[in-house]
Scaffold this motif. Structure first.
Motif, PDB file in Angstrom:
ATOM      1  N   ASP A 106      -1.652   4.467  -1.483  1.00 22.20           N
ATOM      2  CA  ASP A 106      -2.909   3.840  -2.046  1.00 22.20           C
ATOM      3  C   ASP A 106      -4.057   4.649  -1.561  1.00 22.20           C
ATOM      4  O   ASP A 106      -5.179   3.994  -2.092  1.00 22.20           O
ATOM      5  N   ILE A 107      -4.269   5.535  -0.788  1.00 34.09           N
ATOM      6  CA  ILE A 107      -5.493   6.082  -0.410  1.00 34.09           C
ATOM      7  C   ILE A 107      -5.353   7.532  -0.915  1.00 34.09           C
ATOM      8  O   ILE A 107      -6.538   8.181  -0.780  1.00 34.09           O
ATOM      9  N   GLY A 157      -8.366   0.831   6.294  1.00 37.17           N
ATOM     10  CA  GLY A 157      -8.533   0.782   4.801  1.00 37.17           C
ATOM     11  C   GLY A 157      -9.227   0.585   4.061  1.00 37.17           C
ATOM     12  O   GLY A 157     -10.523   0.864   4.315  1.00 37.17           O
ATOM     13  N   CYS A 160      -3.219   7.387  -7.484  1.00 38.29           N
ATOM     14  CA  CYS A 160      -2.766   6.154  -8.239  1.00 38.29           C
ATOM     15  C   CYS A 160      -2.759   6.549  -9.723  1.00 38.29           C
ATOM     16  O   CYS A 160      -3.288   7.751 -10.153  1.00 38.29           O
ATOM     17  N   HIS A 205       3.137   2.720  -5.343  1.00 37.34           N
ATOM     18  CA  HIS A 205       2.329   2.730  -6.639  1.00 37.34           C
ATOM     19  C   HIS A 205       2.825   3.170  -8.032  1.00 37.34           C
ATOM     20  O   HIS A 205       3.993   3.973  -8.031  1.00 37.34           O
ATOM     21  N   ASN A 262      -8.934   4.269  -3.299  1.00 40.47           N
ATOM     22  CA  ASN A 262      -8.480   3.057  -2.949  1.00 40.47           C
ATOM     23  C   ASN A 262      -9.237   2.030  -3.403  1.00 40.47           C
ATOM     24  O   ASN A 262      -9.998   1.061  -2.870  1.00 40.47           O
ATOM     25  N   HIS A 307      -8.662  -1.732  -1.959  1.00 39.92           N
ATOM     26  CA  HIS A 307      -7.153  -1.763  -2.436  1.00 39.92           C
ATOM     27  C   HIS A 307      -6.265  -2.352  -1.080  1.00 39.92           C
ATOM     28  O   HIS A 307      -5.344  -3.460  -1.464  1.00 39.92           O
ATOM     29  N   CYS A 308      -6.652  -2.194  -0.082  1.00 40.46           N
ATOM     30  CA  CYS A 308      -5.603  -2.391   0.996  1.00 40.46           C
ATOM     31  C   CYS A 308      -5.969  -3.871   1.434  1.00 40.46           C
ATOM     32  O   CYS A 308      -4.833  -4.607   1.872  1.00 40.46           O
ATOM     33  N   GLY A 331       1.106  -1.212   0.050  1.00 38.57           N
ATOM     34  CA  GLY A 331       0.087  -0.124   0.002  1.00 38.57           C
ATOM     35  C   GLY A 331       0.830   1.446   0.005  1.00 38.57           C
ATOM     36  O   GLY A 331       0.468   2.363  -0.158  1.00 38.57           O
TER      37      GLY A 331
END
Length: 343
Positions: free
Chosen positions: A211-212, A328, A215, A149, A280, A331-332, A146
């Protein structure tokens, strides 16, 4: 040996996940724990409607997992501590000949804390690599999936408060981190963001996972979390990051087209400012599994933006409020295994 982490839009063989087990992040009450189990299972079952899913299940949770998971999901029993597969599991890469390998980062529970246990996850990446039948790329870098990217063309997004965290890599600087990321992922340009969202620095946070925040859905394009309410602390954070990215170029020398993904309208919960983010999401072969938050207007707006960013893929929203309540999003809790690349 040369390795390259492909973009998340590359063809995939399967998605890896881990089923929750009892612990501090799952929930204190029976109702909270049940909600957590259901949230993970819903994501897994949704993905399994499109492509294969393999899930690691702790021996203590086998009965529950079999009752909640679709019969088409492959279950592998293994003792684990954490169930955020993006972070405790491997990162898959291609070798020069297109075959697959798995990077085995050092996972120490997001920099270590009295609430985390990671001893049982120390060999998880190798365990999964063995199940996938691929070689391991060892690394001494403390890192999580995470926290990175890539665009598949040499660019990687990192965060200063993650890879340079004294609890993770106290003796490394940007140059050494970037060199190790380059060795394992094949990147040639590291873009260092200064920090993450405010909530991510609380007890159960990662201290700035990218990743929050951002991307790259396609080379030269960034989807960026956009907190538009000035009263929310992430408004100032994201203004700073947006200004930085507007002046950056990728590994191929391109300036970025920045597409704002507006944050949900909900600003707070019982614990303070939320970090709910549509960034995410998980890209799979024929779909995008998007976070939704029960907000009709912003959920629809986000899905419209994602549909434009990922043409040809179906956008499927799943309720992510219970995931974010535990630290999260979609994605997490997932990790893609790319298909071998055909020359």
């Amino acid at each position: 040996m040369t390795w390259l982490m492909p973009a998340e839009t590359a063809s995939q063989d399967r998605i890896w996940m881990a089923f929750p087990r009892e612990g501090q992040t799952l929930g204190e009450t029976s109702a909270e724990r049940e909600a957590g189990y259901a949230a993970w299972a819903h994501v897994a079952n949704t993905i399994a409607g499109f492509q294969p899913v393999s899930i690691i299940v702790d021996p203590t949770e086998m009965t529950r997992a079999k009752g909640l998971l679709s019969s088409v999901i492959t279950i592998h029993e293994c003792t684990i501590d954490d169930f955020w597969m993006r972070d405790s599991g491997p990162t898959f890469v291609h070798a020069a000949d297109g075959t697959l390998a798995a990077v085995d980062w050092v996972f120490n529970g997001w920099g270590g804390g009295d609430w985390t246990e990671s001893g049982n996850d120390r060999d998880l990446a190798r365990f999964i690599a063995d199940l996938a039948g691929v070689p391991v790329v060892p690394s001494l870098l403390v890192n999580e999936g995470g926290g990175i990217h890539v665009d598949g063309e040499g660019t990687v997004l990192l965060t200063e408060t993650v890879q340079l965290d004294p609890g993770r890599n106290p003796n490394l600087d940007k140059t050494r981190v970037a060199e190790e990321i380059s060795r394992t992922l094949g990147t040639t340009k590291a873009i260092w963001l200064p920090r993450g969202l405010e909530r991510d620095y609380e007890t159960f946070g990662t201290r700035g996972h990218v990743d929050i925040i951002a991307c790259i859905p396609s080379p030269g394009v960034i989807l960026l979390h956009d907190q538009r309410d000035p009263s929310h602390p992430d408004h100032a954070v994201m203004q700073q990051i947006r200004t930085q990215l507007a002046g950056e170029t990728d590994a191929q020398g391109r300036s970025f087209e920045i597409i704002d993904l507006p944050a949900p309208e909900t600003l707070t919960d019982a614990h303070g400012p939320v970090d709910w983010s549509y960034v995410n999401h998980l890209v799979i072969n024929d779909a995008v599994i998007a976070c939704s938050f029960g907000e009709e207007r912003t959920d629809a707006q986000a899905q419209e933006i994602l549909a434009a960013a990922y043409p040809g893929r179906q956008i499927v929203g799943v309720d992510a409020t219970e995931l974010f309540a535990r630290g999260g999003g979609v994605h997490c809790i997932t990790q893609q295994q790319p298909a071998p690349r055909v020359s």
